[in-house]
Design an enzyme around this catalytic site. Structure first.
Site, short mmCIF file in Angstrom:
data_model
loop_
_atom_site.label_atom_id
_atom_site.label_comp_id
_atom_site.label_asym_id
_atom_site.label_seq_id
_atom_site.Cartn_x
_atom_site.Cartn_y
_atom_site.Cartn_z
CG ASP A 121 -9.72 -4.84 4.51
OD1 ASP A 121 -8.95 -4.19 5.46
OD2 ASP A 121 -10.23 -3.81 3.74
CG HIS A 218 -7.51 -4.01 -0.55
ND1 HIS A 218 -7.06 -4.14 0.78
CD2 HIS A 218 -8.32 -2.94 -0.28
CE1 HIS A 218 -7.85 -3.22 1.53
NE2 HIS A 218 -8.61 -2.44 0.74
#
Length: 228
Positions: A121, A218
């Site tokens: 990320d 996500h």
């Protein structure tokens, strides 16, 4: 997959039912947690035992938040990275310093470990194609010019954005806000990347995003490399 990289674990290993991870075929799992409980943290699950595990970067202000872990195998090294977000001015300054110091760290690391894959990320959309509304978000952290420039320079320093290597189409995202029914309307951001070092280009076989997997805000994304 042979290796799974996790970011934002928000847990110590003693808070996790690791038996389920091992039963799923990952007997080798490594955790690097933040000093602050319930915050940040990264992990890697592997079907194969690595030659070496590197916890953190050796840079204290980075490692305090548990944002980096690396496994070294014979043909490749895999890193799980969780770059900070810039939710306010202080955190944005922290993020920018982290980005600069991380670039220096990687530049030095590649001298000894050229076959590097950095999964994680990054909390940055690189191009306008990577965000659902580039105009309205142009002054929002995660799509600021300084962040986008850094990510472009990071790629230019010797990495391949593996997803864009195979897919140049718009509307492919890895994160959606929980607000305003964003995921159902695909109003997302592509802030997660599997960055593959240039020496591994010939080993790249495919890279995909898996938006149908609903585990969090996500979704998973994967890269496949093949070795002789």
């Amino acid at each position: 997959p042979d290796v799974i990289c996790i970011q934002e674990t928000k847990a110590n290993v003693d808070q996790v039912e690791v038996e389920e991870i091992e039963a799923a075929g990952y007997p080798h799992h490594y955790w690097y947690s933040a000093h602050k409980k319930g915050y940040s943290g990264v992990a890697i699950f592997s079907k194969y035992e690595p030659k070496h595990v590197e916890y953190g970067t050796g840079i204290d202000f980075m490692d305090f938040e548990g944002r980096n872990i690396r496994l070294d195998f014979d043909e490749v090294s895999v890193m799980s990275l969780y770059l900070p977000s810039g939710t306010n001015i202080a955190r944005l300054e922290h993020k920018l310093k982290y980005m600069a110091d991380f670039q220096d760290y990687i530049n030095n690391l590649k001298k000894d470990i050229p076959n590097l894959v950095i999964c994680g990320d990054y909390n940055i959309c690189h191009e306008a194609i990577d965000i659902h509304d580039p105009v309205r978000n142009k002054n929002v952290s995660g799509f600021l010019p300084v962040e986008r420039e850094w990510l472009g320079n990071f790629i230019d320093s010797g990495f391949i954005d593996s997803f864009r290597h195979f897919n140049k189409e718009p509307h492919n995202y890895t994160w959606w806000s929980y607000r305003a029914n964003s995921r159902a309307n695909n109003k997302g951001w592509r802030i997660d990347y599997n960055m593959v070092a240039q020496p591994l280009q010939e080993n790249l076989k495919r890279a995909v995003i898996l938006p149908e997997a609903h585990h969090s805000d996500h979704c998973p994304h994967m890269v496949e490399l093949q070795f002789p």
